[in-house]
Design a protein around this motif. Structure first.
Motif, mmCIF file in Angstrom:
data_model
loop_
_atom_site.group_PDB
_atom_site.id
_atom_site.type_symbol
_atom_site.label_atom_id
_atom_site.label_comp_id
_atom_site.label_asym_id
_atom_site.label_seq_id
_atom_site.Cartn_x
_atom_site.Cartn_y
_atom_site.Cartn_z
ATOM 1 N N LEU A 1 -53.236 33.890 8.007
ATOM 2 C CA LEU A 1 -52.603 33.684 9.363
ATOM 3 C C LEU A 1 -53.702 33.495 10.566
ATOM 4 O O LEU A 1 -54.863 34.459 10.616
ATOM 5 N N HIS A 2 -53.663 32.469 11.366
ATOM 6 C CA HIS A 2 -54.484 32.397 12.530
ATOM 7 C C HIS A 2 -53.701 32.715 13.774
ATOM 8 O O HIS A 2 -52.556 32.877 13.793
ATOM 9 N N LEU A 3 -54.421 33.300 14.804
ATOM 10 C CA LEU A 3 -53.882 33.318 16.197
ATOM 11 C C LEU A 3 -52.771 34.437 16.085
ATOM 12 O O LEU A 3 -51.769 34.393 16.687
ATOM 13 N N ALA A 4 -52.913 35.470 15.029
ATOM 14 C CA ALA A 4 -51.986 36.287 14.879
ATOM 15 C C ALA A 4 -52.298 37.841 14.984
ATOM 16 O O ALA A 4 -51.380 38.706 14.995
ATOM 17 N N ALA A 5 -53.443 38.241 15.180
ATOM 18 C CA ALA A 5 -53.993 39.452 15.234
ATOM 19 C C ALA A 5 -53.347 40.408 16.256
ATOM 20 O O ALA A 5 -52.875 41.433 16.161
ATOM 21 N N ARG A 6 -52.887 39.863 17.675
ATOM 22 C CA ARG A 6 -52.244 40.427 18.722
ATOM 23 C C ARG A 6 -50.879 41.093 18.051
ATOM 24 O O ARG A 6 -50.306 41.931 18.540
ATOM 25 N N TYR A 7 -50.408 40.328 16.936
ATOM 26 C CA TYR A 7 -49.100 40.721 16.433
ATOM 27 C C TYR A 7 -48.982 41.191 15.177
ATOM 28 O O TYR A 7 -48.087 40.707 14.556
ATOM 29 N N VAL A 8 -49.900 41.949 14.817
ATOM 30 C CA VAL A 8 -50.131 42.498 13.642
ATOM 31 C C VAL A 8 -49.020 43.444 13.017
ATOM 32 O O VAL A 8 -48.522 43.182 11.870
ATOM 33 N N ASP A 9 -48.446 44.200 13.930
ATOM 34 C CA ASP A 9 -47.555 44.849 13.378
ATOM 35 C C ASP A 9 -45.915 43.896 13.097
ATOM 36 O O ASP A 9 -45.251 44.242 11.835
ATOM 37 N N ARG A 10 -45.626 43.049 13.748
ATOM 38 C CA ARG A 10 -44.889 41.870 13.406
ATOM 39 C C ARG A 10 -45.040 41.172 11.942
ATOM 40 O O ARG A 10 -44.308 40.987 11.098
ATOM 41 N N VAL A 11 -46.223 40.941 11.812
ATOM 42 C CA VAL A 11 -46.626 40.287 10.696
ATOM 43 C C VAL A 11 -46.505 41.321 9.328
ATOM 44 O O VAL A 11 -45.930 40.952 8.388
ATOM 45 N N VAL A 12 -46.780 42.357 9.379
ATOM 46 C CA VAL A 12 -46.759 43.317 8.513
ATOM 47 C C VAL A 12 -45.134 43.369 8.011
ATOM 48 O O VAL A 12 -44.620 43.584 6.986
ATOM 49 N N ALA A 13 -44.469 43.739 9.395
ATOM 50 C CA ALA A 13 -43.200 44.154 9.171
ATOM 51 C C ALA A 13 -42.336 42.801 8.067
ATOM 52 O O ALA A 13 -41.486 43.097 7.512
ATOM 53 N N GLU A 14 -42.595 41.524 8.497
ATOM 54 C CA GLU A 14 -42.282 40.378 7.824
ATOM 55 C C GLU A 14 -42.382 40.162 6.475
ATOM 56 O O GLU A 14 -41.844 39.845 5.825
ATOM 57 N N LEU A 15 -43.696 40.545 6.205
ATOM 58 C CA LEU A 15 -44.083 40.459 4.729
ATOM 59 C C LEU A 15 -44.005 41.547 3.942
ATOM 60 O O LEU A 15 -44.002 41.358 2.732
ATOM 61 N N LEU A 16 -43.945 42.905 4.618
ATOM 62 C CA LEU A 16 -43.534 43.842 3.456
ATOM 63 C C LEU A 16 -42.584 43.757 2.545
ATOM 64 O O LEU A 16 -42.774 44.284 1.260
ATOM 65 N N PRO A 17 -41.466 43.114 2.687
ATOM 66 C CA PRO A 17 -40.356 43.202 1.738
ATOM 67 C C PRO A 17 -40.650 42.049 0.792
ATOM 68 O O PRO A 17 -40.267 42.367 -0.481
ATOM 69 N N HIS A 18 -41.550 41.177 0.976
ATOM 70 C CA HIS A 18 -42.021 40.065 -0.247
ATOM 71 C C HIS A 18 -43.520 40.711 -0.789
ATOM 72 O O HIS A 18 -43.298 40.409 -2.115
ATOM 73 N N TYR A 19 -44.185 41.277 -0.246
ATOM 74 C CA TYR A 19 -45.423 41.732 -0.750
ATOM 75 C C TYR A 19 -45.821 43.123 -1.190
ATOM 76 O O TYR A 19 -46.508 43.481 -2.062
ATOM 77 N N GLY A 20 -44.927 43.856 -0.868
ATOM 78 C CA GLY A 20 -45.244 45.367 -0.712
ATOM 79 C C GLY A 20 -46.263 45.992 0.085
ATOM 80 O O GLY A 20 -47.006 45.427 0.376
ATOM 81 N N ALA A 21 -46.127 47.428 0.035
ATOM 82 C CA ALA A 21 -46.831 48.050 0.838
ATOM 83 C C ALA A 21 -48.264 48.126 0.300
ATOM 84 O O ALA A 21 -49.269 48.249 0.963
ATOM 85 N N ASP A 22 -48.376 48.184 -0.954
ATOM 86 C CA ASP A 22 -50.012 48.107 -1.481
ATOM 87 C C ASP A 22 -50.569 46.911 -1.577
ATOM 88 O O ASP A 22 -51.599 46.756 -2.232
ATOM 89 N N CYS A 23 -50.063 45.893 -1.129
ATOM 90 C CA CYS A 23 -50.378 44.439 -1.361
ATOM 91 C C CYS A 23 -51.859 44.340 -0.590
ATOM 92 O O CYS A 23 -52.060 44.883 0.756
ATOM 93 N N PRO A 24 -53.003 44.034 -0.954
ATOM 94 C CA PRO A 24 -54.156 44.038 -0.298
ATOM 95 C C PRO A 24 -54.003 42.969 0.937
ATOM 96 O O PRO A 24 -53.608 41.846 0.968
ATOM 97 N N ALA A 25 -54.700 43.594 2.147
ATOM 98 C CA ALA A 25 -54.757 42.761 3.337
ATOM 99 C C ALA A 25 -56.191 42.963 3.795
ATOM 100 O O ALA A 25 -57.104 43.876 3.925
ATOM 101 N N ALA A 26 -56.551 41.838 4.677
ATOM 102 C CA ALA A 26 -58.186 42.023 5.174
ATOM 103 C C ALA A 26 -57.680 41.144 6.840
ATOM 104 O O ALA A 26 -56.841 40.394 6.918
ATOM 105 N N VAL A 27 -58.633 41.671 7.941
ATOM 106 C CA VAL A 27 -58.731 40.982 8.984
ATOM 107 C C VAL A 27 -60.152 40.852 9.021
ATOM 108 O O VAL A 27 -60.917 41.760 9.061
ATOM 109 N N VAL A 28 -60.453 39.432 9.516
ATOM 110 C CA VAL A 28 -61.894 39.166 9.733
ATOM 111 C C VAL A 28 -61.983 38.830 11.165
ATOM 112 O O VAL A 28 -61.390 37.737 11.466
ATOM 113 N N ALA A 29 -62.513 39.353 12.172
ATOM 114 C CA ALA A 29 -62.709 39.183 13.424
ATOM 115 C C ALA A 29 -64.301 38.466 13.717
ATOM 116 O O ALA A 29 -65.199 38.611 13.072
ATOM 117 N N MET A 30 -64.074 37.587 14.625
ATOM 118 C CA MET A 30 -65.583 36.806 15.040
ATOM 119 C C MET A 30 -66.450 36.522 13.687
ATOM 120 O O MET A 30 -67.607 36.803 13.497
#
Length: 249
Positions: A163-192
């Motif tokens: 996801l590009h241009l979405a770091a400011r809305y990370v709570d929303r991203v997590v909420a929408e993906l949790l039902p499909h990927y599960g809380a234990d799904c690996p996630a990462a954020v790389v800035a700059m």
């Protein structure tokens, strides 16, 4: 004259391609996004080149600069961060140039997601775990997403999401993906990515939002979610398998 849409890469000045640097060095005018493109790249321009920071210009003003250079017979380097093929807003500029009869070419660059994967030291496609990468963003104050491209729909695929241009809305991203990927799904954020102030956050959908907020990341970042980020037990690729018949084309 010709306009060259050049991918400047994800941030590090030395990640522009050789072709991009050579093209930049041959253009009498350079239009660049000052808020995103490293200023060190401007040293590649001819000493007498006209340099125009487009950060505060609208589309009409940018096109007017290009048309003015065209009428003067000057080649134009239009520097965009990352790669022009993804989230670069070059399509609307090309449409205007087509209408104005101004020729242009595209010089690809290193995209942000590739630099992020390099920072994470991960291959995003891993045999038997994940072979699909979806590049997307979310609807916000900018252009809305087309029907069927919301995160809930894309998440049903289980594919690795970038996801590009979405770091400011990370709570929303997590909420929408949790039902499909599960809380234990690996996630990462790389800035700059690729810059001296690069920041890499690793976790799961359960804790990545908290890490992003603690770090204060709100822009110039990509969010990556998917099982290939932490895959260890997977089948070796057939590409280098000793069982592969290398005499077959």
């Amino acid at each position: 004259m010709t306009v060259y849409f050049i991918g400047a890469g994800p941030g590090a000045a030395d990640l522009i391609t050789v072709r991009g640097a050579r093209t930049l060095a041959a253009c009498g005018v350079c239009l660049y996004a000052g808020s995103l493109v490293p200023r060190e790249l401007l040293a590649e321009c001819p000493p007498d080149a006209r340099l125009v920071d487009t950060a505060q210009l609208n589309l009409d003003e940018i096109v007017a600069e290009i048309v003015r250079a065209h009428e003067a017979g000057l080649d134009v380097a239009r520097l965009h961060s990352g790669d022009p093929s993804v989230f670069s807003a070059v399509a609307e500029q090309m449409r205007r140039l087509d209408a104005a009869g101004v020729p242009y070419e595209v010089v690809p660059g290193v995209p942000a997601f590739a630099a992020a994967a390099a920072a994470l030291k991960r291959e995003l496609t891993v045999p038997t775990v994940g072979q699909t990468v979806i590049l997307t963003r979310i609807a916000q104050q900018a252009t809305p997403m087309p029907e069927g491209e919301d995160l809930a729909t894309l998440g049903r695929s289980g594919a690795l999401l970038v996801l590009h241009l979405a770091a400011r809305y990370v709570d929303r991203v997590v909420a929408e993906l949790l039902p499909h990927y599960g809380a234990d799904c690996p996630a990462a954020v790389v800035a700059m990515a690729s810059r001296p102030d690069e920041l890499v956050l690793r976790g799961t959908l359960d804790d990545i939002a908290g890490q992003v907020k603690t770090a204060g990341v709100v822009r110039t970042a990509v969010i990556i979610v998917g099982r290939t980020l932490a895959a260890e037990e997977f089948r070796d690729s057939h590409l280098y398998s000793p069982e592969r018949d290398r005499h077959v084309c």
